[in-house]
Scaffold this motif. Structure first.
Motif, PDB file in Angstrom:
ATOM      1  N   LEU A  31      -6.032   7.207   9.689  1.00 26.42           N
ATOM      2  CA  LEU A  31      -5.971   6.193   8.632  1.00 26.42           C
ATOM      3  C   LEU A  31      -4.964   5.107   8.977  1.00 26.42           C
ATOM      4  N   GLU A  32      -3.846   5.506   9.569  1.00 26.93           N
ATOM      5  CA  GLU A  32      -2.841   4.529   9.954  1.00 26.93           C
ATOM      6  C   GLU A  32      -3.338   3.623  11.075  1.00 26.93           C
ATOM      7  N   ILE A  33      -4.050   4.202  12.044  1.00 29.02           N
ATOM      8  CA  ILE A  33      -4.594   3.411  13.144  1.00 29.02           C
ATOM      9  C   ILE A  33      -5.627   2.418  12.616  1.00 29.02           C
ATOM     10  N   MET A  34      -6.523   2.884  11.746  1.00 27.03           N
ATOM     11  CA  MET A  34      -7.563   2.014  11.202  1.00 27.03           C
ATOM     12  C   MET A  34      -6.943   0.905  10.364  1.00 27.03           C
ATOM     13  N   ALA A  35      -5.845   1.224   9.678  1.00 23.61           N
ATOM     14  CA  ALA A  35      -5.172   0.217   8.860  1.00 23.61           C
ATOM     15  C   ALA A  35      -4.609  -0.898   9.727  1.00 23.61           C
ATOM     16  N   GLN A  36      -4.259  -0.578  10.972  1.00 16.75           N
ATOM     17  CA  GLN A  36      -3.729  -1.599  11.871  1.00 16.75           C
ATOM     18  C   GLN A  36      -4.793  -2.625  12.238  1.00 16.75           C
ATOM     19  N   VAL A  37      -6.058  -2.228  12.198  1.00 14.66           N
ATOM     20  CA  VAL A  37      -7.147  -3.123  12.584  1.00 14.66           C
ATOM     21  C   VAL A  37      -7.846  -3.706  11.361  1.00 14.66           C
ATOM     22  N   PHE A  38      -8.165  -2.846  10.401  1.00 14.38           N
ATOM     23  CA  PHE A  38      -8.975  -3.264   9.258  1.00 14.38           C
ATOM     24  C   PHE A  38      -8.184  -3.355   7.948  1.00 14.38           C
ATOM     25  N   GLY A  39      -6.876  -3.224   8.018  1.00 10.81           N
ATOM     26  CA  GLY A  39      -6.079  -3.202   6.795  1.00 10.81           C
ATOM     27  C   GLY A  39      -5.912  -4.563   6.159  1.00 10.81           C
ATOM     28  N   ASP A  40      -4.958  -4.671   5.264  1.00 12.27           N
ATOM     29  CA  ASP A  40      -4.674  -5.932   4.595  1.00 12.27           C
ATOM     30  C   ASP A  40      -4.210  -6.975   5.608  1.00 12.27           C
ATOM     31  N   ASN A  41      -4.494  -8.242   5.300  1.00 11.80           N
ATOM     32  CA  ASN A  41      -4.049  -9.365   6.137  1.00 11.80           C
ATOM     33  C   ASN A  41      -4.526  -9.239   7.587  1.00 11.80           C
ATOM     34  N   ARG A  43      -7.300  -6.404   1.812  1.00 13.89           N
ATOM     35  CA  ARG A  43      -7.027  -7.606   1.030  1.00 13.89           C
ATOM     36  C   ARG A  43      -6.446  -8.719   1.911  1.00 13.89           C
ATOM     37  N   ASN A  44      -6.701  -9.952   1.477  1.00 12.24           N
ATOM     38  CA  ASN A  44      -6.166 -11.141   2.151  1.00 12.24           C
ATOM     39  C   ASN A  44      -6.582 -11.221   3.618  1.00 12.24           C
ATOM     40  N   SER A  45      -7.741 -10.672   3.916  1.00 19.68           N
ATOM     41  CA  SER A  45      -8.253 -10.697   5.287  1.00 19.68           C
ATOM     42  C   SER A  45      -9.336 -11.761   5.420  1.00 19.68           C
ATOM     43  N   VAL A  46      -9.573 -12.175   6.653  1.00 18.10           N
ATOM     44  CA  VAL A  46     -10.516 -13.271   6.918  1.00 18.10           C
ATOM     45  C   VAL A  46     -11.397 -12.908   8.112  1.00 18.10           C
ATOM     46  N   VAL A  47     -12.676 -13.236   8.003  1.00 18.54           N
ATOM     47  CA  VAL A  47     -13.604 -13.117   9.126  1.00 18.54           C
ATOM     48  C   VAL A  47     -14.117 -14.514   9.461  1.00 18.54           C
ATOM     49  N   VAL A  48     -13.941 -14.928  10.713  1.00 23.71           N
ATOM     50  CA  VAL A  48     -14.393 -16.237  11.161  1.00 23.71           C
ATOM     51  C   VAL A  48     -15.643 -16.059  12.015  1.00 23.71           C
ATOM     52  N   LEU A  49     -16.744 -16.654  11.574  1.00 26.10           N
ATOM     53  CA  LEU A  49     -18.010 -16.573  12.299  1.00 26.10           C
ATOM     54  C   LEU A  49     -18.154 -17.811  13.182  1.00 26.10           C
ATOM     55  N   VAL A  50     -18.417 -17.595  14.468  1.00 21.65           N
ATOM     56  CA  VAL A  50     -18.496 -18.695  15.425  1.00 21.65           C
ATOM     57  C   VAL A  50     -19.880 -18.737  16.057  1.00 21.65           C
ATOM     58  N   SER A  51     -20.445 -19.923  16.114  1.00 24.77           N
ATOM     59  CA  SER A  51     -21.742 -20.114  16.761  1.00 24.77           C
ATOM     60  C   SER A  51     -21.955 -21.612  16.939  1.00 24.77           C
ATOM     61  N   SER A  52     -22.954 -21.960  17.719  1.00 21.53           N
ATOM     62  CA  SER A  52     -23.326 -23.376  17.859  1.00 21.53           C
ATOM     63  C   SER A  52     -24.301 -23.797  16.766  1.00 21.53           C
ATOM     64  N   GLN A  82       1.163 -16.450  11.311  1.00 21.00           N
ATOM     65  CA  GLN A  82       2.132 -15.675  10.529  1.00 21.00           C
ATOM     66  C   GLN A  82       1.497 -14.992   9.324  1.00 21.00           C
ATOM     67  N   ASN A  83       0.258 -15.338   9.001  1.00 19.26           N
ATOM     68  CA  ASN A  83      -0.405 -14.768   7.816  1.00 19.26           C
ATOM     69  C   ASN A  83      -1.036 -13.407   8.064  1.00 19.26           C
ATOM     70  N   SER A 131       1.229 -15.472  20.388  1.00 19.18           N
ATOM     71  CA  SER A 131       2.242 -14.944  21.303  1.00 19.18           C
ATOM     72  C   SER A 131       3.628 -14.824  20.675  1.00 19.18           C
ATOM     73  N   SER A 132       3.943 -15.670  19.711  1.00 23.53           N
ATOM     74  CA  SER A 132       5.279 -15.650  19.116  1.00 23.53           C
ATOM     75  C   SER A 132       5.340 -14.888  17.801  1.00 23.53           C
ATOM     76  N   PHE A 133       4.267 -14.168  17.498  1.00 22.45           N
ATOM     77  CA  PHE A 133       4.200 -13.458  16.224  1.00 22.45           C
ATOM     78  C   PHE A 133       3.908 -11.988  16.458  1.00 22.45           C
ATOM     79  N   SER A 134       4.104 -11.189  15.419  1.00 17.17           N
ATOM     80  CA  SER A 134       4.059  -9.732  15.581  1.00 17.17           C
ATOM     81  C   SER A 134       2.704  -9.110  15.241  1.00 17.17           C
ATOM     82  N   ALA A 135       1.693  -9.926  15.050  1.00 11.37           N
ATOM     83  CA  ALA A 135       0.374  -9.388  14.704  1.00 11.37           C
ATOM     84  C   ALA A 135      -0.129  -8.444  15.797  1.00 11.37           C
ATOM     85  N   ARG A 136      -0.758  -7.353  15.375  1.00 14.66           N
ATOM     86  CA  ARG A 136      -1.372  -6.406  16.308  1.00 14.66           C
ATOM     87  C   ARG A 136      -2.671  -7.028  16.816  1.00 14.66           C
TER      88      ARG A 136
END
Length: 266
Positions: free
Chosen positions: A6-16, A42-51, A97-98, A150-155
């Motif tokens: 659960l902790e590992i999954m929270a690092q990828v799919f958790g809040d923010n 919560r407060n998470s975002v998915v960005v869809l990219v395509s032409s 930073q978000n 590079s200058s932030f702590s995001a996993r």
């Protein structure tokens, strides 16, 4: 063990958490995006990219019927001359930073010309265009992604959709196998240079998509050489679920090539 997972999954799919998915307008990328929005916190975002912005808008609307997740779309023609400029522009709207975690999934890719190399009407222009979309754009986008955080702590996690063709030759698919091999190599290099970034090459198996249909409609000789009648074809739903489960659990060596059959046979 359950708490650890659960902790590992929270690092990828958790809040923010942030996910960027290329080639998200159809097929596997579309299904991946749909499933990701059902997992993130919560407060998470998915960005869809395509032409194809029209198709992206339709995917966003479709996902919106099933979830309240924040979904954004961004147009980048990964075969175009402005990949770097457009990628920079996209990341300007992503405050690093978000986010507690950020994942870039390189799903966009094409099959390329099919047939024996000696019989292909390949030229420098068509080959250059193919590798610009399938390899060069991936390198550019990956570099900007890593630099941006590079200058932030995001996993950070980096995933690319690969193929068995990255590891062994597939008859009549010289361009495709060459590009997939290069992409696998890039993932291994990032894993070596950036030990805190989780890197994965995922082979989703033969998929029931437009690309799969193109393979099925190839010549009898090629189908026989590939032993295609022995293949097991997967739905995008099953393969996407396997990938996200693997990514969430983190049960892979960074930089490794994981095939859907590896996950099925566990």
């Amino acid at each position: 063990m359950l708490q650890y997972l659960l902790e590992i999954m929270a690092q990828v799919f958790g809040d923010n958490s942030l996910f960027i998915v290329t080639g998200a307008s159809r097929g596997f990328g579309k299904e991946l995006s749909r499933q990701i929005t059902r997992k993130i916190g919560r407060n998470s975002v998915v960005v869809l990219v395509s032409s194809n912005m029209e198709s992206l808008s339709e995917v966003k609307e479709e996902i919106g019927r099933d979830t309240d997740a924040v979904v954004k779309t961004f147009r980048i023609d990964l075969s175009g001359e402005d990949v770097e400029a457009r990628s920079d522009e996209m990341f300007k709207d992503i405050p690093p930073q978000n986010y507690n975690s950020a994942t870039l999934i390189h799903n966009a890719g094409t099959l390329g010309a099919i047939g024996k190399l000696s019989k292909l009407t390949a030229n420098s222009k068509s080959i250059g265009e193919y590798f610009k979309l399938n390899v060069e754009s991936m390198i550019i986008l990956t570099s900007i992604f890593l630099r941006h955080f590079s200058s932030f702590s995001a996993r950070l996690s980096l995933v690319q959709i690969t193929s068995l063709g990255a590891l062994q030759p597939l008859f009549g698919m010289s361009l495709y196998c060459s590009a997939k091999s290069a992409r696998d190599s890039l993932i291994r290099m990032v894993a070596l240079e950036e030990p805190t970034v989780r890197c994965l090459s995922y082979s989703p198996g033969p998929l029931l998509t437009d690309m799969g249909d193109a393979l099925k409609s190839s010549s009898d000789d090629m189908r026989a050489a590939l032993a295609m009648d022995q293949w097991r074809w997967f739905t995008c739903e099953e393969s996407a679920s396997r990938l996200l489960d693997c990514l969430g659990k983190g049960e892979f060596l960074s930089g490794s090539h994981v095939d859907i059959y590896d996950l099925i046979n566990k």
